[in-house]
Design a protein around this motif. Structure first.
Motif, mmCIF file in Angstrom:
data_model
loop_
_atom_site.group_PDB
_atom_site.id
_atom_site.type_symbol
_atom_site.label_atom_id
_atom_site.label_comp_id
_atom_site.label_asym_id
_atom_site.label_seq_id
_atom_site.Cartn_x
_atom_site.Cartn_y
_atom_site.Cartn_z
ATOM 1 N N UNK A 141 28.349 38.100 33.047
ATOM 2 C CA UNK A 141 28.916 39.153 32.210
ATOM 3 C C UNK A 141 30.053 39.878 32.903
ATOM 4 N N UNK A 142 30.237 41.142 32.558
ATOM 5 C CA UNK A 142 31.299 41.939 33.163
ATOM 6 C C UNK A 142 31.051 42.096 34.662
ATOM 7 N N UNK A 143 32.112 41.981 35.448
ATOM 8 C CA UNK A 143 32.013 42.134 36.893
ATOM 9 C C UNK A 143 32.164 43.606 37.254
ATOM 10 N N UNK A 144 31.189 44.118 38.034
ATOM 11 C CA UNK A 144 31.207 45.519 38.447
ATOM 12 C C UNK A 144 31.832 45.701 39.828
ATOM 13 N N UNK A 145 31.544 44.771 40.728
ATOM 14 C CA UNK A 145 31.967 44.945 42.119
ATOM 15 C C UNK A 145 32.159 43.600 42.801
ATOM 16 N N UNK A 146 33.187 43.531 43.676
ATOM 17 C CA UNK A 146 33.393 42.377 44.542
ATOM 18 C C UNK A 146 33.499 42.897 45.969
ATOM 19 N N UNK A 147 32.603 42.435 46.834
ATOM 20 C CA UNK A 147 32.583 42.878 48.230
ATOM 21 C C UNK A 147 32.694 41.666 49.140
ATOM 22 N N UNK A 148 33.525 41.764 50.175
ATOM 23 C CA UNK A 148 33.666 40.667 51.131
ATOM 24 C C UNK A 148 33.417 41.173 52.543
ATOM 25 N N UNK A 149 32.913 40.267 53.383
ATOM 26 C CA UNK A 149 32.755 40.542 54.816
ATOM 27 C C UNK A 149 33.324 39.346 55.571
ATOM 28 N N UNK A 150 34.240 39.631 56.494
ATOM 29 C CA UNK A 150 34.882 38.574 57.292
ATOM 30 C C UNK A 150 34.950 39.090 58.725
ATOM 31 N N UNK A 151 34.049 38.601 59.549
ATOM 32 C CA UNK A 151 33.915 39.122 60.900
ATOM 33 C C UNK A 151 33.827 37.970 61.898
ATOM 34 N N UNK A 152 34.443 38.159 63.083
ATOM 35 C CA UNK A 152 34.418 37.106 64.097
ATOM 36 C C UNK A 152 34.888 37.683 65.425
ATOM 37 N N UNK A 153 34.890 36.836 66.453
ATOM 38 C CA UNK A 153 35.438 37.222 67.744
ATOM 39 C C UNK A 153 36.959 37.233 67.667
ATOM 40 N N UNK A 154 37.586 37.772 68.699
ATOM 41 C CA UNK A 154 39.042 37.865 68.710
ATOM 42 C C UNK A 154 39.668 36.489 68.931
ATOM 43 N N UNK A 155 40.660 36.111 68.088
ATOM 44 C CA UNK A 155 41.317 34.805 68.248
ATOM 45 C C UNK A 155 42.526 34.911 69.181
ATOM 46 N N UNK A 156 42.498 34.159 70.256
ATOM 47 C CA UNK A 156 43.596 34.222 71.224
ATOM 48 C C UNK A 156 44.925 33.777 70.624
ATOM 49 N N UNK A 157 44.865 32.992 69.523
ATOM 50 C CA UNK A 157 46.095 32.449 68.954
ATOM 51 C C UNK A 157 46.938 33.500 68.233
ATOM 52 N N UNK A 214 36.144 47.152 44.557
ATOM 53 C CA UNK A 214 36.217 46.165 45.627
ATOM 54 C C UNK A 214 36.004 46.824 46.983
ATOM 55 N N UNK A 215 35.411 46.065 47.897
ATOM 56 C CA UNK A 215 35.203 46.512 49.272
ATOM 57 C C UNK A 215 35.421 45.324 50.204
ATOM 58 N N UNK A 216 36.148 45.547 51.287
ATOM 59 C CA UNK A 216 36.387 44.501 52.274
ATOM 60 C C UNK A 216 36.097 45.041 53.674
ATOM 61 N N UNK A 217 35.212 44.406 54.422
ATOM 62 C CA UNK A 217 34.923 44.733 55.815
ATOM 63 C C UNK A 217 35.401 43.568 56.668
ATOM 64 N N UNK A 218 36.359 43.831 57.551
ATOM 65 C CA UNK A 218 37.020 42.758 58.294
ATOM 66 C C UNK A 218 37.227 43.205 59.732
ATOM 67 N N UNK A 219 36.845 42.339 60.689
ATOM 68 C CA UNK A 219 37.107 42.685 62.086
ATOM 69 C C UNK A 219 37.158 41.462 62.977
ATOM 70 N N UNK A 220 37.715 41.684 64.185
ATOM 71 C CA UNK A 220 37.727 40.707 65.265
ATOM 72 C C UNK A 220 36.813 41.156 66.401
ATOM 73 N N UNK A 221 35.793 41.938 66.097
ATOM 74 C CA UNK A 221 34.975 42.575 67.133
ATOM 75 C C UNK A 221 33.525 42.125 67.107
ATOM 76 N N UNK A 222 33.206 41.100 66.328
ATOM 77 C CA UNK A 222 31.817 40.682 66.165
ATOM 78 C C UNK A 222 31.525 39.419 66.960
ATOM 79 N N UNK A 223 30.345 39.337 67.577
ATOM 80 C CA UNK A 223 29.990 38.138 68.344
ATOM 81 C C UNK A 223 29.579 36.958 67.465
ATOM 82 N N UNK A 224 29.488 37.176 66.160
ATOM 83 C CA UNK A 224 29.140 36.088 65.244
ATOM 84 C C UNK A 224 30.242 35.941 64.208
ATOM 85 N N UNK A 225 30.227 34.816 63.502
ATOM 86 C CA UNK A 225 31.200 34.594 62.436
ATOM 87 C C UNK A 225 30.510 34.805 61.090
ATOM 88 N N UNK A 226 31.145 35.604 60.235
ATOM 89 C CA UNK A 226 30.610 35.850 58.899
ATOM 90 C C UNK A 226 31.751 35.832 57.901
#
Length: 339
Positions: A141-157, A214-226
């Motif tokens: 049905x109608x979309x109320x919310x879209x939330x994303x999480x993108x977390x990982x270690x720092x990329x040297x590149x 919408x909500x987006x949580x994004x970082x290069x500070x996490x020891x895991x990838x999400x």
């Protein structure tokens, strides 16, 4: 009629360029004939090709198409040089270092009748393609919310942009694409924890032009990838894990709850949970095949340069908000025309 094989060039032989080189050699209808990188060939992907010194040498190689996979600050100038040689271009995201540069690039490619695309590769993630199709069919049905999480270690590149331009561009584009709506307003907070001049964490909240939150949580500070996208609607919630390309639907329950206090607390009851099975192709391969098909006249899910400009404007609005204590900022031209 069988289309002629497209002569392809590749600018940039770094971490992304090596994957492009592999796939440009493997995909039917494309022949990789020229590569260029001022820094040489660190991963040994040139094969028997001479590593050309710059984009001008690449543009002179008689190309039909080219992929630009160099640092962000060089995107606009490199793509413009290739356009001057009438070459169709797929440039890695973000489209440019600023939305003004991106807009000028989009105008240039349109004026010359060339395909100008941007590598928002999440559009070709199988889980997100399934999600977009099911949302379009009204499955929840109608979309109320879209939330994303993108977390990982720092990329040297990455050395020339922060996490917003490098990673948030993925989440902003995929959100607008699956919802088929642009961004109306955003508010954000950033953090600088790794001693660089660029942010390594950003939290973005906002609203799409169709009213979805919408909500987006994004970082290069996490020891895991999400890499997770959660879409909540009136009849249930989709969870797309884009790292594994899995899509799960949690449906709202249809049976009435007998325990009054639990029913009051939850609002909706838990229903069936379905994990979908579907083919899982490599997203970058699918994107390059779509680039080939677009140049040959087919309509595909490729991100246009104009859509990519909207994404970059949302990033810029988010960074502006973060620099002003989270003030609400409205990106200019909030709706990308071909979403």
């Amino acid at each position: 009629m069988v289309n002629a094989v497209l002569r392809a060039g590749l600018l940039g032989l770094g971490m992304m360029g090596r994957h492009h080189a592999r796939l440009l050699r493997e995909i039917d209808g494309i022949e990789l004939v020229a590569v260029a990188d001022p820094a040489g060939d660190p991963h040994g992907v040139a094969g028997g090709l001479t590593v050309l010194p710059d984009v001008d040498a690449l543009a002179s190689a008689g190309l039909d198409i080219a992929v630009v996979a160099v640092p962000t600050r060089f995107h606009a100038a490199a793509a413009a040089s290739l356009a001057a040689a009438d070459v169709h271009v797929l440039v890695e995201k973000p489209i440019a270092d600023s939305s003004e540069e991106g807009q000028a690039l989009a105008d240039l490619f349109e004026s010359r009748g060339l395909v100008g695309a941007v590598g928002h590769v999440e559009r070709f993630n199988p889980a997100l393609q399934q999600l977009r199709a099911r949302l379009a069919e009204g499955e929840i049905g109608d979309v109320f919310q879209i939330a994303t999480r993108r977390q990982s270690t720092f990329p040297a590149r990455i050395g020339d942009v922060g996490v917003a331009k490098d990673l948030a561009t993925h989440d902003i584009d995929l959100t607008a694409w699956v919802a088929q709506a642009g961004y109306a307003a955003v508010s954000a907070q950033t953090a600088f924890q790794s001693g660089r001049s660029f942010e390594d964490m950003i939290a973005i909240s906002g609203r799409l032009t169709d009213g979805a939150v919408v909500n987006h949580l994004i970082n290069w500070l996490s020891p895991m990838k999400e890499r997770v996208t959660v879409v909540t609607g009136e009849r249930g919630t989709f969870i797309a894990d884009t790292a594994t390309a899995d899509l799960t639907l949690h449906r709202n329950g249809t049976a009435a709850l007998e325990w009054e206090s639990v029913s009051t607390f939850r609002g909706v009851s838990e229903g069936d949970v379905t994990r979908f099975a579907f083919p899982k192709r490599e997203p970058l391969r699918a994107e390059l095949e779509a680039f080939r098909d677009t140049v040959n006249g087919a309509s595909t899910a490729l991100s246009t340069m104009r859509e990519a400009v909207h994404v970059l404007r949302v990033v810029e609005a988010s960074l502006e908000s973060a620099s002003d204590e989270g003030r609400l900022v409205r990106p200019t031209e909030p709706v990308a025309a071909s979403l």
